[in-house]
Design a protein around this motif. Structure first.
Motif, PDB file in Angstrom:
ATOM      1  N   LEU A 299       0.828  -1.203   0.000  1.00 59.22           N
ATOM      2  CA  LEU A 299       0.000   0.000   0.000  1.00 59.22           C
ATOM      3  C   LEU A 299       0.860   1.249   0.000  1.00 59.22           C
ATOM      4  N   ALA A 300       1.949   1.239   0.798  1.00 59.06           N
ATOM      5  CA  ALA A 300       2.829   2.403   0.870  1.00 59.06           C
ATOM      6  C   ALA A 300       3.585   2.604  -0.440  1.00 59.06           C
ATOM      7  N   VAL A 301       4.059   1.513  -1.021  1.00 56.70           N
ATOM      8  CA  VAL A 301       4.824   1.606  -2.273  1.00 56.70           C
ATOM      9  C   VAL A 301       3.953   2.181  -3.381  1.00 56.70           C
ATOM     10  N   VAL A 302       2.761   1.626  -3.556  1.00 58.49           N
ATOM     11  CA  VAL A 302       1.846   2.127  -4.589  1.00 58.49           C
ATOM     12  C   VAL A 302       1.388   3.544  -4.251  1.00 58.49           C
ATOM     13  N   GLY A 303       1.116   3.806  -2.966  1.00 59.33           N
ATOM     14  CA  GLY A 303       0.671   5.131  -2.547  1.00 59.33           C
ATOM     15  C   GLY A 303       1.712   6.219  -2.742  1.00 59.33           C
ATOM     16  N   CYS A 304       2.981   5.827  -2.751  1.00 58.84           N
ATOM     17  CA  CYS A 304       4.067   6.791  -2.958  1.00 58.84           C
ATOM     18  C   CYS A 304       4.446   6.927  -4.433  1.00 58.84           C
ATOM     19  N   GLY A 305       3.636   6.352  -5.316  1.00 59.21           N
ATOM     20  CA  GLY A 305       3.829   6.570  -6.742  1.00 59.21           C
ATOM     21  C   GLY A 305       4.574   5.490  -7.492  1.00 59.21           C
ATOM     22  N   PHE A 306       4.877   4.379  -6.824  1.00 59.97           N
ATOM     23  CA  PHE A 306       5.564   3.284  -7.496  1.00 59.97           C
ATOM     24  C   PHE A 306       4.536   2.265  -7.978  1.00 59.97           C
ATOM     25  N   THR A 307       4.994   1.177  -8.616  1.00 59.87           N
ATOM     26  CA  THR A 307       4.085   0.221  -9.238  1.00 59.87           C
ATOM     27  C   THR A 307       3.917  -1.047  -8.402  1.00 59.87           C
TER      28      THR A 307
ATOM     29  N   ALA B  29      15.448  -1.301  10.938  1.00 55.98           N
ATOM     30  CA  ALA B  29      14.508  -1.268   9.815  1.00 55.98           C
ATOM     31  C   ALA B  29      13.545  -0.096   9.952  1.00 55.98           C
ATOM     32  N   GLY B  30      13.044   0.108  11.166  1.00 53.77           N
ATOM     33  CA  GLY B  30      12.136   1.217  11.399  1.00 53.77           C
ATOM     34  C   GLY B  30      12.791   2.563  11.161  1.00 53.77           C
ATOM     35  N   LEU B  31      14.035   2.705  11.581  1.00 53.25           N
ATOM     36  CA  LEU B  31      14.754   3.970  11.383  1.00 53.25           C
ATOM     37  C   LEU B  31      14.949   4.273   9.903  1.00 53.25           C
ATOM     38  N   VAL B  32      15.309   3.260   9.117  1.00 54.47           N
ATOM     39  CA  VAL B  32      15.502   3.465   7.676  1.00 54.47           C
ATOM     40  C   VAL B  32      14.180   3.851   7.021  1.00 54.47           C
ATOM     41  N   ALA B  33      13.094   3.180   7.403  1.00 56.95           N
ATOM     42  CA  ALA B  33      11.789   3.495   6.823  1.00 56.95           C
ATOM     43  C   ALA B  33      11.353   4.921   7.149  1.00 56.95           C
TER      44      ALA B  33
ATOM     45  N   THR C 130      14.809   3.086  -2.642  1.00 59.70           N
ATOM     46  CA  THR C 130      15.934   2.505  -1.890  1.00 59.70           C
ATOM     47  C   THR C 130      15.583   2.325  -0.424  1.00 59.70           C
ATOM     48  N   ASN C 131      14.894   3.306   0.162  1.00 64.13           N
ATOM     49  CA  ASN C 131      14.490   3.187   1.566  1.00 64.13           C
ATOM     50  C   ASN C 131      13.587   1.983   1.788  1.00 64.13           C
ATOM     51  N   PHE C 132      12.637   1.788   0.855  1.00 64.86           N
ATOM     52  CA  PHE C 132      11.744   0.633   0.985  1.00 64.86           C
ATOM     53  C   PHE C 132      12.539  -0.670   0.915  1.00 64.86           C
ATOM     54  N   PHE C 133      13.459  -0.766  -0.042  1.00 64.37           N
ATOM     55  CA  PHE C 133      14.245  -1.990  -0.177  1.00 64.37           C
ATOM     56  C   PHE C 133      15.079  -2.256   1.078  1.00 64.37           C
ATOM     57  N   VAL C 134      15.829  -1.250   1.537  1.00 59.47           N
ATOM     58  CA  VAL C 134      16.731  -1.446   2.686  1.00 59.47           C
ATOM     59  C   VAL C 134      15.930  -1.752   3.946  1.00 59.47           C
ATOM     60  N   ALA C 135      14.847  -0.996   4.168  1.00 64.17           N
ATOM     61  CA  ALA C 135      14.040  -1.223   5.372  1.00 64.17           C
ATOM     62  C   ALA C 135      13.453  -2.626   5.394  1.00 64.17           C
ATOM     63  N   LEU C 136      12.939  -3.089   4.260  1.00 68.72           N
ATOM     64  CA  LEU C 136      12.324  -4.424   4.229  1.00 68.72           C
ATOM     65  C   LEU C 136      13.368  -5.535   4.290  1.00 68.72           C
TER      66      LEU C 136
END
Length: 407
Positions: A244-252, A297-301, A308-314
């Protein structure tokens, strides 16, 4: 003189369970990628978008208390077959819900998928049933490592099938049903005790295990449950909101599939060495490391919403879950007697998945209803990790500081 224990039987079972984790387990990342998106299509309230995922976890929570004793009576194979059949039925029902536009039918299918999820959770325990004490942590790690293939197969397969039908995501659920029906054949290769009904009557009365109240007064059992609960719940809290966050932030959606692939790989890659690390450094240190990585993970997010933030945090979220959950599982298996297995493992998974259910319910509300933008919702999700990390960290410190005779 130390007696030699032949682990060849255990290693055969581990091989079967690794394949089951890879093939049957591929359905979980597929469903977690599209569950919230499918819910968002049908739910009348956006705060309920992640309810299909919550019903999966709720199904797992309510299944564990009866499935664990059932497997102790009738054998692991019987329970795993029930799980795979329920997974197939749930996927078909969810596909029908999407086809007819019924949110309630989608939720019913999700609940049945939770029965599969509960059965899959016992793969790690089955790996230890005939293993020596020295091989047990490694057996758990190897079975969890089977998720590596699931991490690759699931989201990448989802890219091919999620839009294969005119109604989005119906193709995903039909594929999940096929994975369950094919994968259940693997359990024919298990060589495990068939359960107490098929065992010869002992010459003396079997040992009686402790009551649930007595078990919950054992410090190591309590801390293992808390750490397992927090590790799994926080992973679910963040992962559920990620698409939801990824799509909501404009990604696919395909970006979300790739991020979930990276996340699930990070969940299982450490499994090749987590058991060795536990044997070398002790389970308490590995649990502590897992909690620290989850905090990272929470700090990176919270630091941004670039891809990149999504990838590293997850990825960090996956590593932290691995150390925390495998560490908690290892601690739990060494804290109870064989005759207490069914009660302890069922009670553990009921409590763990009870908290995971609440986390997945909270995830949708925090993501969609705690701010005006996807960024604000995503930040709220990650800030919610703080009190639970404090709880788990505090319980672990308490256990370490207890006198050795008590702990």
């Amino acid at each position: 003189m130390t007696s030699y224990v032949d682990d060849s039987r255990a290693k055969r079972n581990v091989a079967v369970l690794v394949m089951a984790q890879a093939i049957l387990g591929a359905q979980m990342p597929m469903i977690f990628v599209i569950g919230g998106l499918a819910g968002g299509m049908l739910a009348s309230n956006p705060c309920l978008a992640t309810l299909p995922i919550s019903l999966i976890v709720f199904g797992s929570m309510t299944t564990a208390p009866w499935l664990s004793p059932l497997m102790q009576r009738n054998g692991r194979r019987f329970g795993f077959m029930i799980g795979a059949f329920a997974g197939a039925a749930g996927a078909l029902l969810a596909a029908y819900g999407l086809y007819t536009g019924s949110f309630l039918i989608l939720l019913a299918g999700s609940y049945l998928t939770g029965i599969y999820m509960s059965a899959q959770g016992f793969y790690r325990f089955a790996a230890t049933d005939v293993a020596s004490e020295a091989f047990q942590p490694k057996a758990i790690s190897y079975v969890m490592a089977g998720g590596l293939l699931a991490a690759i197969i699931g989201p990448q397969l989802n890219k091919l099938v999620q839009d294969a039908y005119v109604v989005p995501f119906v193709g995903t659920y039909l594929t999940v049903a096929a994975l369950n029906l094919v994968g259940m054949l693997l359990f024919l290769g298990l060589d495990l005790p068939r359960g107490t009904r098929s065992e010869p009557t002992p010459a003396i009365a079997p040992a009686k295990g402790r009551s649930r109240a007595e078990l919950l007064r054992d410090p190591r059992i309590v801390v293992a449950i808390i750490c397992g609960m927090v590790s799994y719940a926080l992973m679910n809290l963040v992962m559920t909101s990620t698409p939801l966050a990824v799509v909501g932030c404009g990604f696919t959606t395909n970006n979300a599939n790739d991020i979930v692939t990276a996340h699930v790989l990070a969940m299982y890659v450490p499994s090749f060495f987590t058991g060795h690390l536990i044997a070398r450094f002790g389970v308490e240190r590995i649990l502590a490391a897992g909690l620290v990585i989850l905090a990272g993970a929470g700090l990176v997010a919270l630091s941004g919403v670039a891809l990149t933030n999504f990838f590293v945090a997850l990825i960090l979220l996956g590593f932290g879950w691995n150390f925390g959950f495998i560490g908690a599982t290892s601690m739990l298996t060494r804290a109870h007697r064989p005759e207490e297995r069914g009660v302890v493992q069922g009670m553990n998974d009921m409590i763990v998945f009870g908290m995971v259910t609440l986390a997945s319910l909270a995830s949708g509300g925090l993501m969609n209803c705690s701010g005006g933008t996807a960024v604000e919702g995503w930040n709220a999700v990650n800030l919610a990790m703080v009190p639970f990390l404090v709880l788990a960290g505090g319980s672990l410190i308490w256990l370490v500081r207890l006198p050795r005779a008590v702990a």
